[in-house]
Design a protein around this motif. Structure first.
Motif, mmCIF file in Angstrom:
data_model
loop_
_atom_site.group_PDB
_atom_site.id
_atom_site.type_symbol
_atom_site.label_atom_id
_atom_site.label_comp_id
_atom_site.label_asym_id
_atom_site.label_seq_id
_atom_site.Cartn_x
_atom_site.Cartn_y
_atom_site.Cartn_z
ATOM 1 N N LEU A 82 6.597 -3.076 -3.594
ATOM 2 C CA LEU A 82 5.804 -4.289 -3.392
ATOM 3 C C LEU A 82 6.568 -5.302 -2.546
ATOM 4 O O LEU A 82 6.000 -5.923 -1.646
ATOM 5 N N GLU A 83 7.850 -5.468 -2.822
ATOM 6 C CA GLU A 83 8.657 -6.428 -2.064
ATOM 7 C C GLU A 83 8.683 -6.067 -0.584
ATOM 8 O O GLU A 83 8.550 -6.934 0.288
ATOM 9 N N ALA A 84 8.836 -4.773 -0.283
ATOM 10 C CA ALA A 84 8.839 -4.340 1.114
ATOM 11 C C ALA A 84 7.483 -4.593 1.770
ATOM 12 O O ALA A 84 7.402 -5.012 2.931
ATOM 13 N N GLU A 85 6.415 -4.347 1.026
ATOM 14 C CA GLU A 85 5.076 -4.586 1.539
ATOM 15 C C GLU A 85 4.861 -6.068 1.829
ATOM 16 O O GLU A 85 4.285 -6.439 2.867
ATOM 17 N N LEU A 86 5.314 -6.940 0.931
ATOM 18 C CA LEU A 86 5.105 -8.377 1.122
ATOM 19 C C LEU A 86 5.892 -8.896 2.321
ATOM 20 O O LEU A 86 5.437 -9.811 3.018
ATOM 21 N N ALA A 87 7.052 -8.311 2.580
ATOM 22 C CA ALA A 87 7.817 -8.695 3.773
ATOM 23 C C ALA A 87 7.032 -8.356 5.033
ATOM 24 O O ALA A 87 6.998 -9.137 5.998
ATOM 25 N N ALA A 88 6.384 -7.193 5.041
ATOM 26 C CA ALA A 88 5.566 -6.801 6.188
ATOM 27 C C ALA A 88 4.361 -7.723 6.338
ATOM 28 O O ALA A 88 3.978 -8.090 7.463
ATOM 29 N N VAL A 89 3.757 -8.105 5.215
ATOM 30 C CA VAL A 89 2.608 -9.014 5.252
ATOM 31 C C VAL A 89 3.015 -10.355 5.855
ATOM 32 O O VAL A 89 2.299 -10.922 6.697
ATOM 33 N N ARG A 90 4.158 -10.875 5.436
ATOM 34 C CA ARG A 90 4.623 -12.151 5.988
ATOM 35 C C ARG A 90 4.851 -12.050 7.497
ATOM 36 O O ARG A 90 4.565 -12.982 8.246
ATOM 37 N N ALA A 91 5.373 -10.915 7.942
ATOM 38 C CA ALA A 91 5.689 -10.741 9.362
ATOM 39 C C ALA A 91 4.433 -10.669 10.217
ATOM 40 O O ALA A 91 4.396 -11.213 11.336
ATOM 41 N N GLN A 92 3.377 -10.017 9.705
ATOM 42 C CA GLN A 92 2.183 -9.813 10.526
ATOM 43 C C GLN A 92 1.058 -10.796 10.232
ATOM 44 O O GLN A 92 0.115 -10.929 11.011
ATOM 45 N N GLY A 93 1.141 -11.483 9.080
ATOM 46 C CA GLY A 93 0.156 -12.514 8.761
ATOM 47 C C GLY A 93 -1.061 -12.026 8.004
ATOM 48 O O GLY A 93 -1.934 -12.823 7.666
ATOM 49 N N PHE A 94 -1.133 -10.749 7.710
ATOM 50 C CA PHE A 94 -2.265 -10.204 6.962
ATOM 51 C C PHE A 94 -1.799 -8.993 6.160
ATOM 52 O O PHE A 94 -0.711 -8.461 6.383
ATOM 53 N N ALA A 95 -2.641 -8.585 5.217
ATOM 54 C CA ALA A 95 -2.335 -7.421 4.384
ATOM 55 C C ALA A 95 -3.443 -6.398 4.505
ATOM 56 O O ALA A 95 -4.593 -6.743 4.811
ATOM 57 N N VAL A 96 -3.106 -5.144 4.264
ATOM 58 C CA VAL A 96 -4.094 -4.068 4.245
ATOM 59 C C VAL A 96 -4.055 -3.389 2.882
ATOM 60 O O VAL A 96 -2.977 -3.076 2.366
ATOM 61 N N ASP A 97 -5.204 -3.219 2.292
ATOM 62 C CA ASP A 97 -5.368 -2.407 1.084
ATOM 63 C C ASP A 97 -5.924 -1.065 1.555
ATOM 64 O O ASP A 97 -7.093 -0.968 1.911
ATOM 65 N N ASP A 98 -5.053 -0.062 1.596
ATOM 66 C CA ASP A 98 -5.425 1.254 2.108
ATOM 67 C C ASP A 98 -5.658 2.202 0.939
ATOM 68 O O ASP A 98 -4.773 2.971 0.570
ATOM 69 N N GLU A 99 -6.829 2.100 0.321
ATOM 70 C CA GLU A 99 -7.196 2.880 -0.864
ATOM 71 C C GLU A 99 -6.246 2.617 -2.042
ATOM 72 O O GLU A 99 -6.048 3.476 -2.880
ATOM 73 N N GLU A 100 -5.692 1.417 -2.120
ATOM 74 C CA GLU A 100 -4.770 1.073 -3.197
ATOM 75 C C GLU A 100 -5.493 0.556 -4.432
ATOM 76 O O GLU A 100 -4.955 0.607 -5.546
ATOM 77 N N ASN A 101 -6.698 0.054 -4.239
ATOM 78 C CA ASN A 101 -7.472 -0.482 -5.354
ATOM 79 C C ASN A 101 -8.639 0.425 -5.728
ATOM 80 O O ASN A 101 -9.019 0.511 -6.899
#
Length: 266
Positions: free
Chosen positions: A193-212
Motif C-alpha cells: 500500500l505504501e508503494a502504491e500511495l507513493a505512485a499515486v502522489r507522483a501521478q496525481g491519481f489512483a487506479v483500482d485495477d480489479e482490487e475492489n
C-alpha cells in the motif's frame, strides 16, 4: 490547541445556557443542537459561540465536534472556528431535492466526456461514502449505489485520499481497519500500500485495477479542502473487458480538472 479548544474538566462551569440547562438532552439532542449552531448564518463559528448557542457544556461540545469532524458533517476552519462540512452540505442538497450549484454540471460534463460511470464520494473515517453516481452510457451497470460505504485501500478514490493524508494517520487507519482482501488483486500488506500511495502522489491519481470488484477498473482523484486535506474524491468506473488500463489513465486530465472545479463547492 488553543485555550478555546481545550475541554473543561467538569460538565460545565462556563457554558452559556441560552435558556436551557447546560446538560439538558440526550447525546443525540446535543449533537443536533451543535449542528444547528455550526450551520447558523455567519460561520465559521468559534467554539465558545457554538457552545453558547447549543447550550451544551464545553467538554461535551468539544467531544461532539471532534466526532462530527471525523464523520465529515463539520469542518475545522482553524483558530477554534467550525463550519459546515461536506457531508452536511450533501445531506442538505438531498433533502432540498437539488445539489450545490455546479456539482451536477461538473459531474455530468465528466460523464459525457468519457462515456463512463462517474462517482462522487466523501471521506468518512475508515471509509468513503458515495453521495452521487452518474451511470455509464455503456450497456452495463456497477453494483455501487448512493450511500454505500467502501474501504479506502481497495478503491481509486480511497487510495487517492490516503495518498494525501500524513503517513502517521494512514498507519492509524490501516491499524484500525486492516487491509482485508476483496479480490485476488487487493493490496493487503502495508508495504504494498505504501508503494502504491507513493505512485499515486507522483501521478496525481489512483487506479483500482480489479482490487475492489472483479472486472471493474476505476481511476480516481482526491478533492482537496482549503488546507490541502482530502475531503472526498471523484472516480471514473469502467469494465476491464471494454477499457484497458492505458485507456482509463487517459481520462486523468479530465478527472483532475473536475476535482479542482469541485473543491470550492464542497
Amino acid at each position: 490547541m488553543s485555550a478555546d479548544d481545550r475541554p473543561d474538566t467538569a460538565e460545565d462551569q462556563s457554558a452559556a445556557r441560552g435558556g436551557r440547562t447546560s446538560a439538558a438532552g440526550t447525546a443525540l439532542e446535543k449533537s443536533m443542537r451543535i449542528l444547528e449552531a455550526v450551520a447558523a448564518p455567519g460561520g465559521p463559528h468559534r467554539l465558545t459561540d457554538v457552545m453558547a448557542a447549543a447550550a451544551v457544556p464545553k467538554s461535551s461540545t468539544f467531544r461532539i465536534l471532534a466526532s462530527l469532524i471525523e464523520q465529515g458533517f463539520v469542518r475545522s476552519e482553524g483558530e477554534s472556528r467550525y463550519g459546515v462540512g461536506p457531508r452536511l452540505r450533501a445531506l442538505s442538497a438531498l433533502v432540498s431535492g437539488g445539489e450545490p450549484a455546479g456539482i451536477e454540471h461538473i459531474l455530468r460534463e465528466l460523464q459525457e466526456a468519457t462515456g463512463q460511470a462517474v462517482h462522487l464520494a466523501l471521506h468518512s473515517g475508515e471509509t468513503i461514502t458515495y453521495i452521487r453516481k452518474l451511470e455509464s452510457a455503456q450497456p452495463f451497470r456497477t453494483a455501487s449505489r448512493i450511500g454505500m460505504r467502501m474501504p479506502l485501500h481497495t478503491t481509486a478514490i480511497g487510495k487517492s485520499i490516503l495518498a494525501h493524508l500524513p503517513g502517521a494517520e494512514v498507519r492509524e487507519l490501516v491499524s484500525a481497519a486492516g487491509l482485508p482482501r476483496r479480490t485476488p488483486h487487493t493490496l493487503t500488506t502495508p508495504g504494498a500500500l505504501e508503494a502504491e500511495l507513493a505512485a499515486v502522489r507522483a501521478q496525481g491519481f489512483a487506479v483500482d485495477d480489479e482490487e475492489n470488484e472483479a472486472t471493474i477498473r476505476c481511476i480516481g482523484a482526491a478533492i482537496l479542502g482549503p488546507q490541502g486535506r482530502p475531503i472526498g474524491g471523484v472516480s471514473i468506473t469502467t469494465v476491464t473487458f471494454l477499457v484497458s488500463r492505458t485507456e482509463i489513465e487517459a481520462y486523468a486530465p479530465a478527472l483532475l480538472a473536475a476535482t479542482r472545479a469541485l473543491a470550492p463547492l464542497l
